[in-house]
Design an enzyme around this catalytic site. Structure first.
Site, short mmCIF file in Angstrom:
data_model
loop_
_atom_site.label_atom_id
_atom_site.label_comp_id
_atom_site.label_asym_id
_atom_site.label_seq_id
_atom_site.Cartn_x
_atom_site.Cartn_y
_atom_site.Cartn_z
CE LYS A 1 46.75 50.60 22.99
NZ LYS A 1 47.62 51.28 22.04
CE LYS B 1 44.71 54.29 24.70
NZ LYS B 1 45.95 54.90 24.31
CG ASP C 1 48.75 53.33 25.47
OD1 ASP C 1 49.51 54.10 26.08
OD2 ASP C 1 48.29 53.59 24.33
CG ASN D 1 47.61 57.40 25.63
OD1 ASN D 1 46.47 56.95 25.53
ND2 ASN D 1 48.47 57.33 24.62
CD GLU E 1 50.71 51.40 23.17
OE1 GLU E 1 50.45 50.19 22.97
OE2 GLU E 1 50.07 52.32 22.63
CG ASN F 1 51.21 55.60 20.57
OD1 ASN F 1 50.96 54.73 21.39
ND2 ASN F 1 50.54 56.75 20.54
CG ASP G 1 49.76 55.93 12.94
OD1 ASP G 1 49.54 56.24 11.76
OD2 ASP G 1 48.91 56.03 13.84
CG HIS H 1 49.20 54.68 17.29
ND1 HIS H 1 48.76 55.68 16.45
CD2 HIS H 1 48.70 54.98 18.51
CE1 HIS H 1 48.04 56.54 17.14
NE2 HIS H 1 47.98 56.14 18.39
CG ASN I 1 44.33 58.23 16.87
OD1 ASN I 1 43.94 58.17 18.03
ND2 ASN I 1 45.42 58.87 16.51
#
Ligand code: GKR
Ligand code: MG
Length: 429
Positions: A196, A198, A227, A229, A252, A276, A300, A327, A329
């Site tokens: 993945k 980010k 992803d 975000n 994502e 997410n 999550d 997901h 963190n």
């Protein structure tokens, strides 16, 4: 069995300067650790993202929890709701991470109770969630654009004596070559077979170039995810999606909100969309079903409200034809093992789970860091989560929390230290 005490300990763990849509990671990531103790001298552990508000709410929850039977989760949850109320879905906020308070409070307490129930019955937590359907839970490499630096006390500096992944983790990654080098180092060290990236940190076409460079380097057998975000415009997300057609395992949160996600999904047809961010609570499920905003939900247990809630989410996903991934963190081993037990007991969790664990170097468990075997965490047979707390390590990480001066995650402020005046934009490109 009765709960006699609950210890709440905020900690700070070294975290390198990773970039994302909201800015830059601080040198330390914050977590809050919960230890629930019973009258037969058992203890159970929980871990959630750290923030002064969550820690204070957990402290306030002690009076509800003490005296309860840890098996009576319905009663504990009902009393917590009666005392503190519930977060509305809107409290999540616009950041990549979830800012709700009570979901995290309940999750920390519930995981610690599951650890206790497992220890009391001599069974691993996955057995209490329906039993394991797999012995090994697969995780994915999680790549970040980043500045040079080791994080923690070193900040943007590096340790010249570091070797292997510890050395690679310090390097900058600001272009496709840097991202491919990071991926190779991480996959070599942990054996991950899915990757993945980010996104939301660089201009969208540069991030698409990085995905194409990963495809070139790893071949079609390695699933790739991107992803951003939620900070791209619908047109941008569709254009970049077209560039990555046939390359992405899933896309994502390219855009913000269920309506926009549904527009991108309709336009891109056969590229699965995952989230997410737009479907993150049971309150969001009717909108998700009506609009078909995503194909895959990243569960999550920290923000869906615990392990039982995540099992309920899995059933909803099965009913409405949603895929299920997981997901993450920045976190230490309590969260990693809770995630692994949940994934082991969730038949339809068929994607490799996210984890930030390779970016962390510190641990608070006896035996130190949890090993990955060919990208997988092996589910232990020991009771509960199968881990023990290293109290000296916990005390050291708590001292680090007090010394670092951080009480909330704020990636915008960290980014401003590098780029004065930098502002988070909910929609940027
Ligand atoms: O750690 O910067 C980060 C991530 O952006 C994280 O905060 C997100 O919540 O990993 C997350 C995601 O998948 O959106
Ligand atoms: Mg995400």
């Amino acid at each position: 069995m009765r709960i006699t005490d609950m210890h709440v300990t905020p900690i700070a763990i070294a975290d390198p300067p990773l970039l994302n849509a909201a800015g830059l990671h601080a040198p330390y990531a914050l977590r809050t650790i919960v230890e629930i103790v019973t009258d037969d001298n058992l203890y159970g552990l929980g871990e959630v993202p750290g923030s002064a508000a969550t820690t204070a709410a957990l402290e306030a929850a002690r009076e509800v929890v003490v005296g309860k039977d840890p098996f009576q989760l319905n009663a504990i949850q009902a009393e917590l709701i009666a005392h503190f109320g519930e977060d509305g879905a809107g409290a999540r906020g616009e950041a990549p991470w979830d800012k709700r308070r009570m979901v995290h409070v309940y999750s920390a307490i519930e995981v610690a109770c599951f650890d206790l129930m497992g220890k009391a019955t001599g069974r691993p937590v996955c057995d209490l969630l329906g039993g394991r359907v797999r012995d090994r839970v697969e995780f994915s490499a999680y790549l970040f654009y980043k500045y040079e630096g080791a994080g923690g006390a070193l900040g943007f500096e590096t340790d010249p004596n570091a070797t292997g992944w510890a050395a690679a983790r310090q390097r900058a990654a600001l272009d496709p070559e840097g991202i491919v080098a990071q991926a190779k180092a991480m996959c070599d060290a942990f054996g991950f077979r899915s990757i993945k990236l980010k996104g939301g940190a660089m201009p969208p076409d540069e991030e698409a170039d990085a995905i194409l460079a990963l495809r070139e380097a790893f071949g079609p057998g390695t699933p790739l995810r991107l992803d951003p975000n939620a900070i791209w415009k619908v047109e941008t997300a569709i254009r970049i999606g077209e560039r990555l057609r046939g390359v992405l395992e899933y896309y994502e949160d390219p855009v913000r909100g269920q309506e926009n996600m549904a527009k991108v999904r309709t336009a891109l047809k056969d590229i699965p969309l995952a989230t997410n961010m737009c479907t993150t609570s049971f309150e969001d499920i009717p909108g998700s079903v009506r609009l078909h905003s995503e194909d895959i939900i990243l569960s999550d247990h920290h923000f869906w409200g615990g392990l039982r809630a995540s099992v309920e989410l899995a059933r909803i996903c099965r009913t409405f034809g949603r895929g299920l991934s997981m997901h993450s963190n920045s976190h230490v081993g309590i969260s990693l093992m809770a995630m692994a037990h949940l994934a082991a007991a969730t038949p339809n969790l068929t994607y490799a789970c996210d984890t930030h664990y390779p970016w962390q170097s510190e641990e608070l468990l006896v035996g130190g860091r949890i090993p990955f075997d060919e990208g997988c965490v092996v589910i232990p047979n020991e009771p509960g989560l199968g881990i023990e707390l290293d109290r000296e390590a916990l005390a050291r990480l708590h001292e680090q929390y007090k010394a670092c001066g951080l009480t909330e995650r704020n990636d915008e402020v960290e980014m401003q230290k590098v780029q004065p005046g930098w502002k988070f934009q909910a929609t940027r490109w």
